[in-house]
Write a protein that holds these residues in place. Structure first.
Motif: not given
Length: 77
Positions: A1-30
């Motif tokens: 069945m489909g995911d609850n809209p609140a869970r989907v919204r939570g996953k999207i917010m987790e993604f936006f929280k992960a972007v700065p962490l990915g940028a920081l790790l990319s910068y340091v390794v680079s």
């Protein structure tokens, strides 16, 4: 069945929280790999000059690091 809209919204917010962490790790390794004179092969590390500042960056590392951070945040829920 489909995911609850609140869970989907939570996953999207987790993604936006992960972007700065990915940028920081990319910068340091680079910085570590790029300043040694290597382009990292498939990591495609390059130097971008913005005004008088040199910034080392890699898009493949950024996408991998963002995915890793996102996955870790989803696991912690």
């Amino acid at each position: 069945m489909g995911d609850n809209p609140a869970r989907v919204r939570g996953k999207i917010m987790e993604f936006f929280k992960a972007v700065p962490l990915g940028a920081l790790l990319s910068y340091v390794v680079s910085i570590v790999v790029g300043t040694q004179g290597s382009d990292g092969g498939p990591l495609a590390i390059f130097r971008a000059e913005i005004y008088q500042y040199d910034i080392w960056w890699s898009w493949p590392i950024f996408f991998a690091a963002t995915g890793l951070a996102w996955g870790l945040m989803i696991i912690q829920r």
